[in-house]
Design a protein around this motif. Structure first.
Motif, mmCIF file in Angstrom:
data_model
loop_
_atom_site.group_PDB
_atom_site.id
_atom_site.type_symbol
_atom_site.label_atom_id
_atom_site.label_comp_id
_atom_site.label_asym_id
_atom_site.label_seq_id
_atom_site.Cartn_x
_atom_site.Cartn_y
_atom_site.Cartn_z
ATOM 1 N N VAL A 154 8.794 2.948 7.296
ATOM 2 C CA VAL A 154 7.680 2.455 6.199
ATOM 3 C C VAL A 154 6.471 2.279 6.971
ATOM 4 N N LEU A 155 6.269 1.597 8.237
ATOM 5 C CA LEU A 155 5.085 1.272 8.550
ATOM 6 C C LEU A 155 4.017 2.332 8.597
ATOM 7 N N PRO A 156 4.367 3.468 9.111
ATOM 8 C CA PRO A 156 3.280 4.790 9.051
ATOM 9 C C PRO A 156 2.873 4.965 7.807
ATOM 10 N N LEU A 157 3.667 4.754 6.730
ATOM 11 C CA LEU A 157 3.124 4.993 5.480
ATOM 12 C C LEU A 157 2.219 4.109 4.989
ATOM 13 N N LEU A 158 2.432 2.863 5.389
ATOM 14 C CA LEU A 158 1.521 1.652 5.071
ATOM 15 C C LEU A 158 -0.006 1.972 5.745
ATOM 16 N N HIS A 159 0.212 2.264 7.111
ATOM 17 C CA HIS A 159 -0.936 2.331 7.851
ATOM 18 C C HIS A 159 -1.934 3.468 7.314
ATOM 19 N N GLU A 160 -1.127 4.693 6.991
ATOM 20 C CA GLU A 160 -1.803 5.603 6.413
ATOM 21 C C GLU A 160 -2.705 5.438 5.225
ATOM 22 N N ALA A 161 -1.878 4.546 4.352
ATOM 23 C CA ALA A 161 -2.545 4.012 3.095
ATOM 24 C C ALA A 161 -3.506 2.969 3.134
ATOM 25 N N GLY A 162 -4.172 2.624 4.552
ATOM 26 C CA GLY A 162 -4.849 1.736 4.802
ATOM 27 C C GLY A 162 -4.515 0.178 4.791
ATOM 28 N N ILE A 163 -3.330 0.089 4.638
ATOM 29 C CA ILE A 163 -2.849 -1.251 4.564
ATOM 30 C C ILE A 163 -2.653 -2.151 5.877
ATOM 31 N N LYS A 164 -3.061 -3.262 6.088
ATOM 32 C CA LYS A 164 -2.718 -3.968 7.099
ATOM 33 C C LYS A 164 -1.457 -4.461 7.487
ATOM 34 N N ALA A 165 -0.637 -3.894 8.385
ATOM 35 C CA ALA A 165 0.724 -4.362 8.566
ATOM 36 C C ALA A 165 1.089 -4.274 10.069
ATOM 37 N N THR A 166 1.703 -5.298 10.621
ATOM 38 C CA THR A 166 1.529 -5.575 12.182
ATOM 39 C C THR A 166 3.111 -6.027 12.418
ATOM 40 N N ALA A 167 3.960 -5.725 13.258
ATOM 41 C CA ALA A 167 5.316 -5.820 13.563
ATOM 42 C C ALA A 167 5.360 -6.339 15.144
ATOM 43 N N ASP A 168 5.836 -7.627 15.147
ATOM 44 C CA ASP A 168 6.117 -8.290 16.288
ATOM 45 C C ASP A 168 7.540 -8.597 16.594
ATOM 46 N N GLY A 169 8.278 -7.645 17.349
ATOM 47 C CA GLY A 169 9.533 -7.594 17.063
ATOM 48 C C GLY A 169 9.913 -7.278 15.733
ATOM 49 N N ASP A 170 10.959 -8.430 15.093
ATOM 50 C CA ASP A 170 11.521 -8.279 13.966
ATOM 51 C C ASP A 170 10.673 -9.149 12.954
#
Length: 394
Positions: A154-170
């Motif tokens: 999911v995270l690559p899709l959000l990044h490609e759509a310009g959404i700020k999403a960060t993951a720190d572990g879980d």
């Protein structure tokens, strides 16, 4: 996809699709989930996406669906939603699936702890839908391989759509914003369908090459490649796609299967049968937990094989092919039987239509072998104007 488009249109959207599989959305049509009845179809991911989108605002709707979702167990979701200001109740007493009523306040917490019994489809839907909720939300995921796989998808899709999403572990933080969808989104292949197609050379010879992006940092996709290699295939990846040929040097399929969903079990049975056909010792692998054992035995029988009860060694048996055909319990088993026809001719499938639930273009590809052409054909332009006639009056 079409079921989900229809569900969104019932909720106020204006979306259409064409024969080439392109989806067109009209701007200025916000979703409205107030006093609606929405049919969601058969797909669990569609259901969870609809629910998590709806709880982002005040909602009151009834959701219906197909037979598979009527039999689904939504208990884990029902227990999770009150913490998000929503309530899910079953319309039919003493049932756990659809139809359901959803009520939500639209007041969402900033910090959400996700339980470890939430299905993978629900977790993916939650990560996607959170990008539509107002403000920033922190999702604390369970430390499981399922969570890691969902994040990788999911995270690559959000990044490609310009959404700020960060993951720190879980721990994942997602901030809503204006989406910018690329003209040509870099969507990765669906690993289950792609893996089955890459396994075709084991029974048909030749080679298969799929162009596009193979899922990166995806545990399921890596285990799927390990399964193919253990089944005797050589797999090569490059920046433009992935290709496979049959090397007939089988290994142990038990290890990769232990980490894969039951949907990969039919392919493992097929690869074991291909090893037997290559006159090498073959045995039935240890199939993933939850696999339909009767279906596995039935597929082997259709291929004229049986497995020893003690060590799983495969042997040839003389069995007749039923005139009515084999009733496959799921699309994956149907696909495996179709490919199994290269090992034993005359196989019949009683329910060929269920493959299109997994891959709509499967039969077009299968009938077009060895060189299928799946590119959409341009429509023939027909001049609808009537021909002019010349009338000469005497």
């Amino acid at each position: 996809m079409i079921d989900f488009v229809k569900a969104l249109n019932q909720s106020g959207a204006s979306i259409s699709w064409d024969e080439a599989g392109n989806v067109h959305a009209k701007a200025g049509c916000p979703l409205d989930f107030s006093d609606k009845v929405v049919y969601i179809g058969e797909d669990a991911l569609n259901l969870y996406l609809l629910i998590f989108l709806a709880i982002g605002a005040q909602s009151h709707l009834k959701i219906t669906g197909g037979a598979a979702l009527k039999l689904a167990d939504l208990s884990a979701l029902s227990h999770f939603l009150p913490g998000l200001g929503a309530r899910l109740t079953n319309v039919v007493p003493k049932t756990k699936g659809l139809p359901v009523r959803l009520e939500s306040s639209g007041i969402l917490p900033d910090d959400v702890t996700v339980p470890d019994d939430l299905p993978a489809e629900a977790l993916c839907a939650l990560l996607l839908a959170a990008s539509f909720w107002p403000g920033t939300v922190t999702l604390r995921l369970p430390a499981t391989p399922v969570s890691a796989s969902c994040l990788a998808a999911v995270l690559p899709l959000l990044h490609e759509a310009g959404i700020k999403a960060t993951a720190d572990g879980d721990t994942v933080r997602i901030t809503s914003g204006t989406m910018t969808i690329p003209a040509e989104p870099a969507l990765a292949m669906e690993p289950l369908v792609a893996t089955y197609l890459l396994g075709l050379p084991a029974v048909a010879g030749g080679n298969v090459r799929l162009t596009g992006l193979w899922p990166a940092a995806c545990a399921e996709a890596e285990a799927a490649i390990a399964l193919l290699k253990a089944g005797g295939l050589e797999v090569k990846r490059d920046k433009d796609g992935i290709a496979s040929t049959y090397a007939a040097v089988p290994g142990d399929m038990d290890a990769p299967l232990a980490t894969l969903p039951p949907a990969y079990a039919p392919l493992a049975v097929l690869l074991a049968a291909a090893t037997f056909a290559s006159e090498k010792p073959a045995r039935m692998p240890a199939l993933p937990a939850g696999t339909d054992a009767l279906a596995a035995t039935g597929l082997l029988g259709q291929l004229g094989l049986e497995a020893d009860a003690e060590d799983g060694a495969l042997t040839r048996v003389e069995t007749d092919i039923p005139g009515a055909g084999w009733a496959s319990p799921a699309p994956e088993w149907s696909m495996a039987l179709a490919f199994g026809s290269f090992l034993r001719s005359g196989l019949r499938l009683a329910n060929p239509g269920n493959i299109t639930e997994l891959m709509p273009a499967f039969w077009a590809l299968f009938n077009g072998l060895p060189s299928p052409d799946l590119k959409p054909k341009p429509k023939e332009i027909i001049d609808a104007k009537p021909a002019r006639r010349r009338i000469i009056a005497g």
